[in-house]
Design a protein around this motif. Structure first.
Motif, PDB file in Angstrom:
ATOM      1  N   GLY A 171     -13.982  -1.345  13.993  1.00 26.47           N
ATOM      2  CA  GLY A 171     -14.914  -1.617  15.310  1.00 26.47           C
ATOM      3  C   GLY A 171     -14.575  -0.960  16.589  1.00 26.47           C
ATOM      4  O   GLY A 171     -15.242   0.059  16.795  1.00 26.47           O
ATOM      5  N   PHE A 172     -13.450  -1.276  17.104  1.00 23.96           N
ATOM      6  CA  PHE A 172     -13.177  -0.513  18.340  1.00 23.96           C
ATOM      7  C   PHE A 172     -13.037   0.833  18.566  1.00 23.96           C
ATOM      8  O   PHE A 172     -13.555   1.419  19.351  1.00 23.96           O
ATOM      9  N   ILE A 173     -12.330   1.438  17.385  1.00 21.73           N
ATOM     10  CA  ILE A 173     -12.273   2.801  17.287  1.00 21.73           C
ATOM     11  C   ILE A 173     -13.367   3.509  16.532  1.00 21.73           C
ATOM     12  O   ILE A 173     -14.162   4.389  17.265  1.00 21.73           O
ATOM     13  N   GLY A 174     -13.594   3.173  15.119  1.00 19.93           N
ATOM     14  CA  GLY A 174     -14.650   3.799  14.388  1.00 19.93           C
ATOM     15  C   GLY A 174     -15.972   3.480  15.039  1.00 19.93           C
ATOM     16  O   GLY A 174     -16.798   4.622  15.042  1.00 19.93           O
ATOM     17  N   ALA A 175     -16.586   2.182  15.247  1.00 20.43           N
ATOM     18  CA  ALA A 175     -17.832   2.133  15.425  1.00 20.43           C
ATOM     19  C   ALA A 175     -18.422   2.881  16.991  1.00 20.43           C
ATOM     20  O   ALA A 175     -19.392   3.287  17.086  1.00 20.43           O
ATOM     21  N   MET A 176     -17.337   2.939  17.795  1.00 18.67           N
ATOM     22  CA  MET A 176     -17.352   3.381  19.115  1.00 18.67           C
ATOM     23  C   MET A 176     -17.691   4.793  19.131  1.00 18.67           C
ATOM     24  O   MET A 176     -18.470   5.498  19.672  1.00 18.67           O
ATOM     25  N   PHE A 177     -16.841   5.586  18.048  1.00 22.34           N
ATOM     26  CA  PHE A 177     -16.935   7.084  17.991  1.00 22.34           C
ATOM     27  C   PHE A 177     -18.284   7.340  17.292  1.00 22.34           C
ATOM     28  O   PHE A 177     -19.036   8.389  17.616  1.00 22.34           O
ATOM     29  N   VAL A 178     -18.679   6.399  16.294  1.00 22.64           N
ATOM     30  CA  VAL A 178     -19.866   6.840  15.557  1.00 22.64           C
ATOM     31  C   VAL A 178     -21.132   6.724  16.478  1.00 22.64           C
ATOM     32  O   VAL A 178     -22.009   7.581  16.449  1.00 22.64           O
ATOM     33  N   ARG A 179     -21.007   5.616  17.580  1.00 21.00           N
ATOM     34  CA  ARG A 179     -22.237   5.877  18.527  1.00 21.00           C
ATOM     35  C   ARG A 179     -22.201   7.017  19.416  1.00 21.00           C
ATOM     36  O   ARG A 179     -23.054   7.360  19.785  1.00 21.00           O
ATOM     37  N   SER A 180     -20.818   7.061  19.842  1.00 20.64           N
ATOM     38  CA  SER A 180     -21.012   8.259  20.737  1.00 20.64           C
ATOM     39  C   SER A 180     -21.304   9.669  20.053  1.00 20.64           C
ATOM     40  O   SER A 180     -21.904  10.447  20.514  1.00 20.64           O
ATOM     41  N   ILE A 181     -20.961   9.823  18.632  1.00 17.41           N
ATOM     42  CA  ILE A 181     -21.665  10.934  17.967  1.00 17.41           C
ATOM     43  C   ILE A 181     -23.146  10.968  17.822  1.00 17.41           C
ATOM     44  O   ILE A 181     -24.017  11.878  18.036  1.00 17.41           O
ATOM     45  N   THR A 182     -23.639   9.645  17.873  1.00 17.31           N
ATOM     46  CA  THR A 182     -25.225   9.516  17.669  1.00 17.31           C
ATOM     47  C   THR A 182     -25.829   9.922  19.011  1.00 17.31           C
ATOM     48  O   THR A 182     -26.778  10.607  19.096  1.00 17.31           O
ATOM     49  N   VAL A 183     -25.122   9.428  20.135  1.00 18.95           N
ATOM     50  CA  VAL A 183     -25.570   9.881  21.482  1.00 18.95           C
ATOM     51  C   VAL A 183     -25.662  11.551  21.650  1.00 18.95           C
ATOM     52  O   VAL A 183     -26.410  11.964  22.209  1.00 18.95           O
TER      53      VAL A 183
END
Length: 373
Positions: free
Chosen positions: A277-289
């Motif tokens: 969550g805190f690591i993986g999901a955050m980076f996936v969202r940053s990649i999306t942006v």
């Protein structure tokens, strides 16, 4: 731009690793880092698909996705959702379910001495219905894409015929229903067929409902905007809300197998939440942006196609996993392979056609560079 987009993810990663260390020492820190890396590396197709939807939303809803959406992804799917499964499957209260998660039986046993199933066992036993729901949602998304008429095609030798037969009304529902019946009949474990059928039908209903509501309230986009709608055409209001809801369900469908697969690394829900969550999901969202801000999908026009084919592959893998074990590396690397193939063929296309734009007003017959050879 890179630090502005990824800065929060790096900061959250540092905080998450510190919390993991304080929680369980060096071992917990290492496990959280491993889960974070796995989530990022195996979820790039998720980021690409998220970007295709996110670019249709106005700035307000994009920010909602990156704030409230992150909280839902981190706490909802990676922490609360597994606890709800245990709560429902075991009949325990929420506090007791959390205690069961934090205090597993000794030596990694599947059951306690008193016969109670462990947290990990209860989650694993719920995999057939989870995979059926998530697999059906992703399958419907994939089928709607491949049966839809498109100006630009990637696997033209395959996509063009599928577009022609896709003119048959409700073909996606027909094909998905047939696959669900076959899965429940021949793949589902003994005694799980009805459960798989119900979960799959619920996944289909959820997709049709959320996607339908998004289309109902969506604004008309200007024609010829395959690289993303204009600023005036971006969804707002009710349309933005339903696109946001659609994104969250989509993200949940992607994360189901990741949550289940995390138990191959650890069964501790706190470490899973920190890593996935805190690591993986955050980076996936940053990649999306990053993909949206850089216009990557417009520049590399086959990426969206590759991501949808990766979704289709993941859907079939989820269905197969209902009755057979499938390594998370298989599903993850399959998606990575398809994304890379789409990226490479996009680069070749741009190199061979330097003067051709990325808009959808191109001649569709010219878009056969990739895989027709």
């Amino acid at each position: 731009m890179v630090m502005r987009i990824f800065g929060a993810s790096f900061a959250v990663t540092v905080v998450a690793l510190v919390v993991a260390f304080l929680y369980g020492g060096p071992q917990a820190l290492l496990l959280a880092a491993i889960l974070g890396v796995l989530e990022v590396s195996l979820s790039f197709d998720n980021a690409v698909i998220n970007a295709t939807v996110l670019q249709r939303m106005n700035e307000f809803w994009q920010k909602i996705f990156l704030t409230i959406g992150v909280l839902i992804a981190v706490f909802g799917m990676r922490l609360v959702f597994p606890l709800i499964i245990v709560w429902a499957a075991s009949g325990l209260g929420p506090v007791a379910a959390l205690d069961l998660a934090l205090n597993p039986p000794a030596d990694g046993a599947a059951y306690f001495p008193d016969g109670r199933a462990s947290y990990e066992t209860l989650i694993t036993d719920a995999h057939p219905q989870i995979a059926a729901f998530g697999g059906m949602f992703l399958l419907m998304l994939f089928l709607d894409f491949i049966f839809e008429e498109k100006e630009i095609t990637w696997l033209s030798w395959l996509e063009r015929p599928l577009e022609r037969i896709g003119k048959l009304d409700q073909l996606s529902v027909v094909v998905a229903s047939a696959i669900l019946v076959l899965t429940a009949t021949f793949i589902a474990p003994e005694g799980k067929s009805l459960t798989v059928m119900i979960a799959g039908v619920l996944g289909m209903i959820t997709y049709i409902l959320v996607n339908g509501l998004g289309e109902l309230f969506n604004v008309d986009e200007e024609e010829g905007t395959s690289g993303g709608p204009s600023e005036l055409a971006k969804a707002a209001g009710k349309a933005g809300f339903f696109l946001f809801l659609y994104l969250e369900v989509l993200d949940a469908s992607f994360s189901f197998d990741g949550v289940i697969g995390a138990f191959a690394v650890t069964s501790d829900p706190v470490i899973i939440a920190l890593g996935l969550g805190f690591i993986g999901a955050m980076f996936v969202r940053s990649i999306t942006v990053y993909l949206v801000r850089k216009g990557t999908l417009a520049e590399y026009v086959y990426l969206e196609h590759g991501a949808h084919w990766a979704i289709g592959a993941l859907a079939f893998i989820l269905f197969y996993s209902i009755g057979h074990h499938v390594s998370e590396l298989v599903s993850g690397l399959t998606g990575v392979f398809l994304i890379l193939a789409a990226l490479i063929t996009s680069i070749i296309r741009n190199k061979n056609n330097p003067d051709v734009g990325t808009d959808a007003d191109e001649d569709p017959q010219a878009e056969t560079v990739s895989v027709n050879a």
